[in-house]
Design a protein around this motif. Structure first.
Motif, PDB file in Angstrom:
ATOM      1  N   ARG A 223      35.713  57.361  85.218  1.00  0.00           N
ATOM      2  CA  ARG A 223      36.588  57.935  84.189  1.00  0.00           C
ATOM      3  C   ARG A 223      37.680  56.953  83.774  1.00  0.00           C
ATOM      4  NH1 ARG A 223      40.368  62.811  86.740  1.00  0.00           N
ATOM      5  NH2 ARG A 223      40.989  61.794  88.684  1.00  0.00           N
TER       6      ARG A 223
ATOM      7  N   ALA B 132      38.072  55.560  80.024  1.00  0.00           N
ATOM      8  CA  ALA B 132      39.297  55.953  79.328  1.00  0.00           C
ATOM      9  C   ALA B 132      40.221  54.781  79.065  1.00  0.00           C
ATOM     10  CB  ALA B 132      40.032  57.014  80.143  1.00  0.00           C
TER      11      ALA B 132
ATOM     12  N   ARG C 249      39.799  51.364  74.873  1.00  0.00           N
ATOM     13  CA  ARG C 249      40.684  52.128  73.973  1.00  0.00           C
ATOM     14  C   ARG C 249      40.251  51.939  72.526  1.00  0.00           C
ATOM     15  NH1 ARG C 249      45.772  53.857  76.170  1.00  0.00           N
ATOM     16  NH2 ARG C 249      45.502  53.901  78.438  1.00  0.00           N
TER      17      ARG C 249
ATOM     18  N   TYR D  20      37.385  58.112  75.129  1.00  0.00           N
ATOM     19  CA  TYR D  20      38.019  59.338  75.619  1.00  0.00           C
ATOM     20  C   TYR D  20      38.338  60.291  74.471  1.00  0.00           C
ATOM     21  CZ  TYR D  20      40.075  62.072  79.344  1.00  0.00           C
ATOM     22  OH  TYR D  20      40.303  63.059  80.278  1.00  0.00           O
TER      23      TYR D  20
ATOM     24  N   ASP E 232      36.806  64.371  81.571  1.00  0.00           N
ATOM     25  CA  ASP E 232      36.440  63.275  82.464  1.00  0.00           C
ATOM     26  C   ASP E 232      34.928  63.218  82.669  1.00  0.00           C
ATOM     27  OD1 ASP E 232      39.137  62.681  82.770  1.00  0.00           O
ATOM     28  OD2 ASP E 232      39.344  63.969  84.526  1.00  0.00           O
TER      29      ASP E 232
ATOM     30  N   VAL F 227      33.494  61.942  79.239  1.00  0.00           N
ATOM     31  CA  VAL F 227      33.706  60.526  78.951  1.00  0.00           C
ATOM     32  C   VAL F 227      32.768  59.668  79.785  1.00  0.00           C
ATOM     33  CG1 VAL F 227      35.496  59.864  80.652  1.00  0.00           C
ATOM     34  CG2 VAL F 227      35.522  58.875  78.355  1.00  0.00           C
TER      35      VAL F 227
END
Length: 823
Positions: A92, A96, A115, A120, A173, A176
């Motif tokens: 996760r 994320a 990112r 996420y 979580d 993702v």
């Protein structure tokens, strides 16, 4: 006279070194033992409505049963947290973009990239779109994960080493993690980058020798190639992270045989998916029993369903199709506003978001400020060129099907666990989005089938082989291939179906799927063996035959390469010795074979001599050069076959750094000498004593505590003193494109080491389901002090299997609903 005075150095060493070390080791051992999960206990728990009972086999495979399906999912979440919490935590955090919070600045490149992709955010969107039934099931699973965390006597050792506690698990979580798997199994855009670099440097014809062949390049992109301001080098990450470099496909095998050919009279299904090796393995075996649910197979820790396995009516397996579901779009920027991009002569505003990445402070240093990342998106997707800094005239955005995930893949896997016939199997997979997989099917009625569900993009212009001109709207995707038209097969006349990442459609298929198919080596070998078995054994094929085929080590191809090596006339005594060994070789990449070691070393040195010289001669930028090194470090067998089969004196063989013009055989003699020198230096002068398994080691890296050069698929981290505790390796046979695949690197530090392979194997006989077999690469536990951390490592490497049932399970971990009678 006291010992202190007569031996002052030894006394001080004992007091200040030995005693503290023993104390630390003792405390660490106690802590690690405390972190082992409870397997015999009874708890009263909120969040369930029926009793849940968990028993385990001798290899810690859990059988989770309850009066209601939804409570069974709670139990699966509980055991996942017991056995794999750190693995789930890393998944996760990687997805994320939150690694730097615990690992420091070295993890920033990975976080920035993730990112930018927005995995996420996609997961949050999927959660909003999930149907209520799926939400309830996932929430029950999440509740089990959090209950499992709470019931641990001590957190896994990794949390102690990094001194932090995990947050509660959330539905996003889990989702993702699905996004991350979709990303990792949809890696075509890296081939687009490499293909473009190679076309720019060598032209299309030579680029087609080094990568899967494509037909042509579009005129719009050809014009951009000639623009000196356009640099694909910028797509390749800095700081040691090469995001756009494609891993050589890792492969997977799956086949199914109709019941008319089997000894039991029911279909046989075999599957061994190939992924990056990890410690612990990515797969986790479990059996799930509820009021309607009855299934067993491999799960992904973090998700509440069986991914590959069987239920009481059907069995299924998966392989990656390698479909092209990613495109890079070149975006022309407004020279007066870098946040605008052109489409059909008009400038549009980019969507701009800013996020902060928090960074763990290093010891003895001031805590760093959060790193702000600016995330820009066009209509095509995230602007991935921003990862290495904004460009001037162009930007590069990424269109991929994971951006369109609406929860359909989650629903598909969940419904697949309940399917009882072909129609229900197809109906379950109708919502599947990404990543594109080949699904094989078998049922107890004797039917076999194949289906490749998912969102295949339709391109009206271009074919996705190289980046696309984003400033022309005609190049955008135009919907998806209808589900009724995706590749499928049901009860074929020949009585079996094979998928091994190979091309699954013929030239009459009306849609373009990809150029990046795996070669047909494994698929051809499996098909040939199944045809032979059907001819020789008629209706007597059994699991033992499937096992032998799944463990097959026959070197692939039409023996073109081996035949050419055998036919070469030796020029020295040492060359005579090794070529004589090859002349009697059966072509099997057995671990004990000296011929296999010679073959791998010779072809490996030959391939690197061919490719490295060409790449070095161009003068690529350093970051591009590092990325392209993956091409020279992963053998492309089709290129060698093309050279030897056609007996061509290819321009690729001539070394640019010399005045003379070398032939392909000239380089072959040089490579032979390199191989002999290397093996002699490592193992002595007697070729009979060289064995393949002495240089071919299968690596199982732990993240983040394995040394970085032994973990090429993980985000970069510094080497750790805990490497020895967590990392594992095992001697291995197999080779590139053997059915029992064992690809190896050719780099200076990872030469002949294996990083990918069949992490899970299953052999299912629907006539005798409880006698079906499975094999997991490492073990069920993620705790290095547990005997189940690596108790399957050697059996898996040696081709030993376990029964796919939990009849001999013992112990009992049970949950009673709090405050009322169990149902």
């Amino acid at each position: 006279m006291s010992f202190w005075k007569t031996h002052p150095f030894l006394t001080r060493f004992f007091i200040f070194v030995i005693t503290p070390s023993v104390a630390i080791i003792g405390m660490l051992t106690v802590y690690l033992r405390m972190s082992l999960p409870s397997t015999n206990a009874e708890f009263s728990i909120n969040g369930i409505s029926s009793k849940v009972v968990i028993t385990r086999t001798g290899f810690s495979v859990p059988r989770i049963s309850s009066g209601k399906d939804i409570d069974t999912y709670f139990g699966l979440g509980f055991v996942h947290a017991q056995d794999r919490l750190w693995q789930m935590e890393m998944h996760r955090r990687v997805a994320a973009g939150r690694l730097a919070e615990i690992l420091g600045e070295e993890a920033l490149p990975s976080d920035i990239f993730m990112r930018t992709l927005g995995l996420y955010k996609n997961a949050k969107n999927v959660w909003r779109k999930l149907p209520e039934r799926e939400k309830k099931i996932l929430l029950s699973y999440v509740g089990g994960v959090n209950e499992g965390i709470e019931k641990l006597n001590a957190l896994p050792a990794e949390f102690g080493a990094l001194q932090y506690k995990p947050e509660l698990w959330k539905p996003e979580d889990s989702l993702v993690w699905m996004q991350l798997m979709s990303w990792r199994l949809s890696g075509n855009y890296g081939f687009e980058v490499h293909r473009t670099l190679l076309i720019q440097a060598f032209g299309l014809e030579k680029a087609n020798l080094l990568l899967p062949k494509v037909d042509s390049v579009s005129s719009e992109i050809s014009e951009v190639f000639e623009n000196s301001k356009f640099h694909f080098d910028q797509l390749i990450g800095s700081s040691g992270v090469t995001y756009s470099a494609p891993d050589k496909y890792t492969g997977s095998n799956s086949w199914v045989v109709a019941g008319e050919h089997s000894k039991s009279g029911k279909p046989l299904l075999a599957n061994d998916p190939h992924l990056a090796n990890t410690m612990p393995a990515i797969w986790y075996m479990a059996e799930l029993k509820g009021d309607n649910l009855s299934t067993i197979g491999a799960t992904f820790p973090g998700l509440p369903f069986i991914v590959i396995g069987r239920n009481d009516s059907i069995a299924w397996g998966v392989t990656s199709m390698l479909a092209d579901t990613q495109d890079i779009f070149l975006e022309k920027l407004n020279p007066l506003n870098r946040h605008q991009y052109e489409i059909d002569g008009e400038f549009l505003d980019m969507d701009i978001q800013r996020e902060k990445i928090f960074i763990r402070k290093d010891y003895l240093r001031r805590k760093p400020r959060p790193h702000e990342v600016v995330i820009r998106r066009t209509v095509h997707g995230p602007v991935i060129s921003d990862v290495t800094g904004e460009l001037t005239d162009f930007a590069y955005s990424l269109r991929w099907t994971g951006d369109d995930e609406d929860g359909g893949t989650f629903s598909a896997f969940l419904n697949l666990n309940y399917a009882s016939n072909w129609d229900e199997f197809r109906s379950a997979l109708k919502t599947f989005v990404t990543p594109i997989h080949n699904f094989l099917y078998a049922d107890k009625q004797g039917n076999i089938g194949y289906l490749a569900p998912g969102n295949f993009p339709i391109r009206k212009f271009g074919d996705g082989s190289i980046p696309t001109a984003g400033w022309l709207s005609k190049n955008s995707w135009h919907g998806w291939i209808p589900f009724s038209d995706v590749p499928a097969s049901y009860n074929p006349e020949r009585g079996y179906i094979v998928t091994a990442n190979n091309k699954v459609v013929d030239d009459t298929y009306p849609y373009h799927l990809t150029f990046d198919w795996a070669p047909d080596y494994r698929a051809d070998r499996i098909s040939e063996e199944l045809s032979r078995l059907i001819k020789e054994k008629s209706s007597e094929i059994d699991i033992a035959d499937m096992k032998q085929l799944q463990l097959d080590l026959k070197s692939p191809g039409k023996n073109t390469i081996l035949h050419h090596l055998k036919s070469l006339r030796p020029r020295t005594e040492n060359q005579t010795k090794v070529i004589d060994i090859l002349k009697t070789w059966d072509g099997k990449m057995s671990g004990s074979s000296s011929a296999a070691a010679i073959f791998a070393a010779w072809t490996g040195h030959y391939y690197r001599l061919l490719i490295k010289d060409d790449i070095d001669s161009v003068g690529f930028a350093p970051i591009a050069r590092r990325s392209l090194s993956r091409l020279e470090n992963n053998i492309h067998l089709e290129l060698l076959e093309e050279i030897f089969e056609d007996n061509i004196q290819s321009e690729i063989c001539d070394h640019k750094s010399t005045a003379s013009v070398e032939s392909c055989d000239d380089i072959l003699y040089i490579a032979l000498n390199h191989a002999i020198n290397e093996l002699t230096n490592r193992f002595g002068e007697s070729p009979d004593q060289w064995t393949w398994m002495d240089i071919h080691r299968n690596q199982f890296p732990h993240f983040p505590f394995s040394d970085s050069y032994l973990a090429p698929s993980n985000p970069y981290t510094e080497d750790s003193i805990l490497h020895g505790l967590f990392h594992r390796e095992v001697k291995a046979g197999g080779g590139i494109e053997t059915v029992n695949i064992a690809p190896y690197g050719l780099g200076d530090r990872n030469r002949y080491l294996q990083f990918y392979g069949p992490g899970y194997r299953q052999l299912i006989d629907l006539g005798k389901p409880n006698q079906s077999l499975f094999s997991n690469a490492t073990g069920q536990s993620g705790n290095p002090i547990s005997r189940h951390y690596d108790d399957l490592l050697i059996p898996h490497a040696e081709g030993r299997y376990l029964p796919m049932n939990t009849e001999n399970s013992s112990g009992a971990l049970s949950f009673q609903p709090a405050g009322k009678e169990a149902q």
